[in-house]
Design a protein around this motif. Structure first.
Motif, PDB file in Angstrom:
ATOM      1  N   ARG A 251       0.828  -1.205   0.000  1.00 30.26           N
ATOM      2  CA  ARG A 251       0.000   0.000   0.000  1.00 30.26           C
ATOM      3  C   ARG A 251       0.863   1.257   0.000  1.00 30.26           C
ATOM      4  O   ARG A 251       0.595   2.209  -0.742  1.00 30.26           O
ATOM      5  CB  ARG A 251      -0.921   0.001   1.222  1.00 30.26           C
ATOM      6  N   LYS A 252       1.918   1.239   0.827  1.00 30.99           N
ATOM      7  CA  LYS A 252       2.804   2.402   0.877  1.00 30.99           C
ATOM      8  C   LYS A 252       3.544   2.572  -0.451  1.00 30.99           C
ATOM      9  O   LYS A 252       3.749   3.688  -0.913  1.00 30.99           O
ATOM     10  CB  LYS A 252       3.792   2.264   2.038  1.00 30.99           C
ATOM     11  N   LYS A 253       3.955   1.449  -1.044  1.00 34.89           N
ATOM     12  CA  LYS A 253       4.631   1.530  -2.336  1.00 34.89           C
ATOM     13  C   LYS A 253       3.691   2.104  -3.388  1.00 34.89           C
ATOM     14  O   LYS A 253       4.081   2.954  -4.193  1.00 34.89           O
ATOM     15  CB  LYS A 253       5.117   0.142  -2.761  1.00 34.89           C
ATOM     16  N   ALA A 254       2.419   1.616  -3.370  1.00 33.76           N
ATOM     17  CA  ALA A 254       1.448   2.139  -4.328  1.00 33.76           C
ATOM     18  C   ALA A 254       1.207   3.622  -4.100  1.00 33.76           C
ATOM     19  O   ALA A 254       1.081   4.407  -5.050  1.00 33.76           O
ATOM     20  CB  ALA A 254       0.134   1.354  -4.208  1.00 33.76           C
ATOM     21  N   ARG A 255       1.164   4.016  -2.796  1.00 33.57           N
ATOM     22  CA  ARG A 255       0.966   5.434  -2.484  1.00 33.57           C
ATOM     23  C   ARG A 255       2.149   6.263  -2.959  1.00 33.57           C
ATOM     24  O   ARG A 255       1.973   7.341  -3.543  1.00 33.57           O
ATOM     25  CB  ARG A 255       0.778   5.590  -0.974  1.00 33.57           C
ATOM     26  N   GLU A 256       3.373   5.724  -2.731  1.00 34.92           N
ATOM     27  CA  GLU A 256       4.563   6.448  -3.180  1.00 34.92           C
ATOM     28  C   GLU A 256       4.605   6.534  -4.702  1.00 34.92           C
ATOM     29  O   GLU A 256       4.967   7.572  -5.268  1.00 34.92           O
ATOM     30  CB  GLU A 256       5.820   5.757  -2.649  1.00 34.92           C
ATOM     31  N   ASP A 257       4.219   5.404  -5.369  1.00 34.09           N
ATOM     32  CA  ASP A 257       4.182   5.422  -6.839  1.00 34.09           C
ATOM     33  C   ASP A 257       3.172   6.440  -7.331  1.00 34.09           C
ATOM     34  O   ASP A 257       3.426   7.165  -8.311  1.00 34.09           O
ATOM     35  CB  ASP A 257       3.823   4.032  -7.374  1.00 34.09           C
ATOM     36  N   LEU A 258       2.016   6.483  -6.646  1.00 34.43           N
ATOM     37  CA  LEU A 258       0.988   7.445  -7.044  1.00 34.43           C
ATOM     38  C   LEU A 258       1.477   8.869  -6.837  1.00 34.43           C
ATOM     39  O   LEU A 258       1.277   9.742  -7.704  1.00 34.43           O
ATOM     40  CB  LEU A 258      -0.289   7.194  -6.240  1.00 34.43           C
ATOM     41  N   GLU A 259       2.110   9.110  -5.687  1.00 34.01           N
ATOM     42  CA  GLU A 259       2.635  10.455  -5.426  1.00 34.01           C
ATOM     43  C   GLU A 259       3.708  10.830  -6.445  1.00 34.01           C
ATOM     44  O   GLU A 259       3.760  11.974  -6.906  1.00 34.01           O
ATOM     45  CB  GLU A 259       3.200  10.518  -4.007  1.00 34.01           C
ATOM     46  N   ARG A 260       4.560   9.828  -6.782  1.00 36.37           N
ATOM     47  CA  ARG A 260       5.603  10.111  -7.769  1.00 36.37           C
ATOM     48  C   ARG A 260       4.993  10.423  -9.135  1.00 36.37           C
ATOM     49  O   ARG A 260       5.406  11.366  -9.816  1.00 36.37           O
ATOM     50  CB  ARG A 260       6.541   8.906  -7.891  1.00 36.37           C
ATOM     51  N   LYS A 261       3.986   9.616  -9.516  1.00 39.29           N
ATOM     52  CA  LYS A 261       3.334   9.856 -10.807  1.00 39.29           C
ATOM     53  C   LYS A 261       2.609  11.202 -10.804  1.00 39.29           C
ATOM     54  O   LYS A 261       2.613  11.924 -11.814  1.00 39.29           O
ATOM     55  CB  LYS A 261       2.365   8.718 -11.127  1.00 39.29           C
ATOM     56  N   ASN A 262       1.986  11.526  -9.668  1.00 35.21           N
ATOM     57  CA  ASN A 262       1.320  12.828  -9.579  1.00 35.21           C
ATOM     58  C   ASN A 262       2.328  13.956  -9.708  1.00 35.21           C
ATOM     59  O   ASN A 262       2.050  14.980 -10.352  1.00 35.21           O
ATOM     60  CB  ASN A 262       0.567  12.945  -8.256  1.00 35.21           C
ATOM     61  N   GLU A 263       3.510  13.752  -9.084  1.00 35.68           N
ATOM     62  CA  GLU A 263       4.557  14.767  -9.188  1.00 35.68           C
ATOM     63  C   GLU A 263       5.056  14.872 -10.633  1.00 35.68           C
ATOM     64  O   GLU A 263       5.277  15.970 -11.145  1.00 35.68           O
ATOM     65  CB  GLU A 263       5.709  14.418  -8.247  1.00 35.68           C
ATOM     66  N   GLU A 264       5.215  13.704 -11.277  1.00 36.04           N
ATOM     67  CA  GLU A 264       5.639  13.717 -12.677  1.00 36.04           C
ATOM     68  C   GLU A 264       4.598  14.408 -13.547  1.00 36.04           C
ATOM     69  O   GLU A 264       4.947  15.178 -14.456  1.00 36.04           O
ATOM     70  CB  GLU A 264       5.861  12.280 -13.168  1.00 36.04           C
ATOM     71  N   LEU A 265       3.320  14.124 -13.252  1.00 38.37           N
ATOM     72  CA  LEU A 265       2.251  14.783 -14.015  1.00 38.37           C
ATOM     73  C   LEU A 265       2.245  16.283 -13.758  1.00 38.37           C
ATOM     74  O   LEU A 265       2.018  17.083 -14.680  1.00 38.37           O
ATOM     75  CB  LEU A 265       0.887  14.178 -13.642  1.00 38.37           C
ATOM     76  N   ARG A 266       2.498  16.655 -12.482  1.00 42.56           N
ATOM     77  CA  ARG A 266       2.525  18.082 -12.167  1.00 42.56           C
ATOM     78  C   ARG A 266       3.662  18.778 -12.908  1.00 42.56           C
ATOM     79  O   ARG A 266       3.480  19.855 -13.479  1.00 42.56           O
ATOM     80  CB  ARG A 266       2.695  18.271 -10.650  1.00 42.56           C
ATOM     81  N   ILE A 267       4.841  18.112 -12.907  1.00 39.55           N
ATOM     82  CA  ILE A 267       5.986  18.688 -13.611  1.00 39.55           C
ATOM     83  C   ILE A 267       5.700  18.764 -15.108  1.00 39.55           C
ATOM     84  O   ILE A 267       5.990  19.782 -15.762  1.00 39.55           O
ATOM     85  CB  ILE A 267       7.251  17.850 -13.341  1.00 39.55           C
ATOM     86  N   ALA A 268       5.120  17.662 -15.643  1.00 40.55           N
ATOM     87  CA  ALA A 268       4.791  17.656 -17.072  1.00 40.55           C
ATOM     88  C   ALA A 268       3.774  18.739 -17.406  1.00 40.55           C
ATOM     89  O   ALA A 268       3.874  19.416 -18.439  1.00 40.55           O
ATOM     90  CB  ALA A 268       4.250  16.284 -17.476  1.00 40.55           C
ATOM     91  N   LYS A 269       2.788  18.921 -16.503  1.00 42.16           N
ATOM     92  CA  LYS A 269       1.777  19.961 -16.718  1.00 42.16           C
ATOM     93  C   LYS A 269       2.424  21.340 -16.699  1.00 42.16           C
ATOM     94  O   LYS A 269       2.138  22.192 -17.554  1.00 42.16           O
ATOM     95  CB  LYS A 269       0.706  19.857 -15.637  1.00 42.16           C
ATOM     96  N   ASN A 270       3.304  21.537 -15.700  1.00 42.84           N
ATOM     97  CA  ASN A 270       3.990  22.840 -15.622  1.00 42.84           C
ATOM     98  C   ASN A 270       4.842  23.088 -16.858  1.00 42.84           C
ATOM     99  O   ASN A 270       4.878  24.203 -17.396  1.00 42.84           O
ATOM    100  CB  ASN A 270       4.861  22.904 -14.368  1.00 42.84           C
ATOM    101  N   LYS A 271       5.528  21.996 -17.310  1.00 49.64           N
ATOM    102  CA  LYS A 271       6.356  22.150 -18.501  1.00 49.64           C
ATOM    103  C   LYS A 271       5.495  22.432 -19.726  1.00 49.64           C
ATOM    104  O   LYS A 271       5.866  23.244 -20.584  1.00 49.64           O
ATOM    105  CB  LYS A 271       7.186  20.886 -18.725  1.00 49.64           C
ATOM    106  N   ALA A 272       4.345  21.741 -19.796  1.00 47.73           N
ATOM    107  CA  ALA A 272       3.455  21.977 -20.934  1.00 47.73           C
ATOM    108  C   ALA A 272       2.928  23.414 -20.924  1.00 47.73           C
ATOM    109  O   ALA A 272       2.865  24.074 -21.970  1.00 47.73           O
ATOM    110  CB  ALA A 272       2.289  20.984 -20.897  1.00 47.73           C
ATOM    111  N   GLU A 273       2.556  23.868 -19.704  1.00 44.51           N
ATOM    112  CA  GLU A 273       2.075  25.244 -19.602  1.00 44.51           C
ATOM    113  C   GLU A 273       3.189  26.236 -19.922  1.00 44.51           C
ATOM    114  O   GLU A 273       2.972  27.238 -20.620  1.00 44.51           O
ATOM    115  CB  GLU A 273       1.529  25.496 -18.196  1.00 44.51           C
TER     116      GLU A 273
END
Length: 503
Positions: A251-273
């Motif tokens: 569960r913690k690994k999945a949460r960390e993976d989700l947080e990492r993916k969310n961070e990657e998405l946030r960075i990608a979104k910021n880069k796209a913007e």
């Protein structure tokens, strides 16, 4: 004689009364017990109480003379015959068939007895069907309980009133790596990391008053690993504690993976913007950059129509038109080059070329440009120990052209030095100037597309903001690296290194 007969008659009468009294006691005893009582001789029934008759569903008249083994189910008949032939005092169990063909499970015990002068056996029969059913249900219930406990994905611990572990399931063994024998009878506190218990101590006091407690803690695996778990504890009885342990690693690994993916998405979104903003800025800048030389070309072309122009004016106007056309061509070339790179249309070649000749040609080309801004342009080949290289000369020339052009643009009345170093596994080119330098806040972005470093009090320079980005992409296409060093007011040095390729 008469007196003797009277005495005999009296004894006989007393004996009959005693016998009648015994028979009455036997009848009372046999009819008031809850078991079936049978008297048998060689397996045949010669007497039975009413309870026994009711148990097998026959009347007393039908029971008398019945062979006992005939009441056993076929699969138990051999056992019944064996016990009749070789009677023992120990009890045994068989299934008995009633008159109506229903069955019951009987426990039978017999003892030798002399009855009316005959060798007989007193047989006592108990109907233990309900008992057997209860035992079977209990066993099934225990088996189900064991199956649930042992096959549960979660760990389960049962402890005594003092907190000592009495039972653990295979799920807990799988989580920790410990075996049952390594943990049984140890206190439950022994499985926890010390700091975990300091932060969240065991609360037996709350469990003792009927509360359930759910905590997240770290337990210690056999290999010393700190395993995050969720522990649900309760006290279902006065003697035992129950703890259900859920492994939270996945569960913690999945949460960390989700947080990492969310961070990657946030960075990608910021880069796209950011990219979208840069593109919008680039298009606005391009419209301005294109309009300026186009206005020069069109405006001075219109002036050339005037008949009264002197030859000097006409030449000046033509020079402006040529300069504007060259500026426009440079803009178009940058955009086209960047587009080709982005779409993968650039192919890196490997040919033999004279590096010294190429560098001298570049210096000769930029000499007039340098002189117009009172700059000195020099070539340093003192650290170059070869003249012929194998590579893509057009890409190298394009990178050097962009870097030299930038240095001359931001340097006035100074020096620009172009150099090459070939004494390592890489060929390193550099362009060093004594210009205005680059502020530190721009150093991480100068190679990004559509970006130009700005200085307070210095007008924005003409250009697309693609030059350094094109340099970076071309260097990477040749498996090289590019970087810069700069101090505001002291100048900048741009380096790029490509793998050495001999001939």
């Amino acid at each position: 004689m008469e007196e003797s007969n009277n005495h005999t008659q009296s004894e006989i009468s007393n004996l009959k009364e005693a016998l009648s009294d015994i028979e009455e006691k036997y009848k009372v005893l046999s009819e008031t017990v809850f078991e079936g009582v049978f008297i048998t001789e060689k397996g045949y029934c010669i007497e039975a109480n009413q309870v026994g008759c009711d148990m097998i569903g026959y009347s007393q008249e039908e029971v008398l003379g019945m062979f006992a083994a005939d009441l056993a189910v076929p699969e138990h008949r051999e056992l019944a015959l064996e016990r009749i032939a070789n009677p023992l005092d120990t009890p045994f169990e068989i299934d008995v068939v009633r008159k109506d063909n229903t069955l019951f499970h009987a426990q039978i015990q017999s003892k030798k007895h002399t009855f009316e002068g005959r060798d007989a056996r007193i047989v006592v029969v108990w109907d233990i069907s309900d008992y057997k059913k209860s035992v079977k249900e209990l066993v099934e219930s225990e088996n189900k309980y064991c199956a649930v406990v042992e096959n549960a994905g979660d760990g389960i611990i049962i402890g005594d009133a003092d907190g000592n572990m009495l039972e653990i399931n295979s799920g807990f063994e799988a989580i920790t790596g410990f075996s049952k024998n390594e943990l049984l009878n140890k206190h439950i506190s022994s499985i926890f990391a010390p700091e975990s218990l300091e932060e969240k101590p065991l609360r037996f006091d709350l469990l003792d008053v009927g509360q359930s407690i759910i905590f997240e803690r770290n337990i210690l695996g056999k290999n010393g690993e700190r395993i995050p778990i969720e522990m649900n504890s309760k006290k279902p009885s006065g003697k035992n504690y129950l703890a259900i342990i859920r492994d939270l690693r996945e569960r913690k690994k999945a949460r960390e993976d989700l947080e990492r993916k969310n961070e990657e998405l946030r960075i990608a979104k910021n880069k796209a913007e950011e990219s979208d903003m840069l593109k919008s800025s680039f298009l606005a800048n391009m419209s301005h950059e294109i309009r300026t030389p186009m206005n020069g070309i069109i405006g001075f072309a219109e002036l050339l129509k005037m008949l009264e122009l002197t030859s000097e004016q006409r030449e000046d106007y033509l020079n402006v038109i040529l300069s504007s056309g060259q500026q426009l061509l440079n803009i178009i070339n940058d955009v086209l080059e960047f587009s080709k790179i982005e779409t993968g249309q650039i192919v890196v070649e490997s040919v033999v070329f004279d590096i010294s000749s190429m560098l001298k040609e570049i210096i000769s080309f930029f000499k007039p440009v340098a002189e117009r801004r009172n700059n000195t342009l020099t070539l340093n080949t003192t650290k170059c120990n070869m003249a012929i290289l194998s590579g893509d000369p057009s890409k190298i020339q394009q990178i050097l052209t962009n870097l030299i052009n930038n240095s001359l643009k931001f340097t006035e009345s100074g020096n620009v030095e172009v150099g090459i170093i070939t004494d390592s596994a890489e060929i390193i080119f550099y362009v060093k100037d004594t210009g205005i330098g680059i502020p530190k806040q721009y150093m991480n972005t100068i190679f990004d597309r559509f970006t130009q470093a700005q200085h307070d009090g210095i007008n924005k320079q003409k250009g697309t903001g693609l030059g350094l980005s094109i340099c970076k992409k071309l260097v990477h296409l040749m498996n090289g690296t590019i970087w810069a060093e700069s101090e505001v007011g002291e100048g900048s040095t741009f380096y790029f290194a490509i793998p050495f390729t001999g001939i």
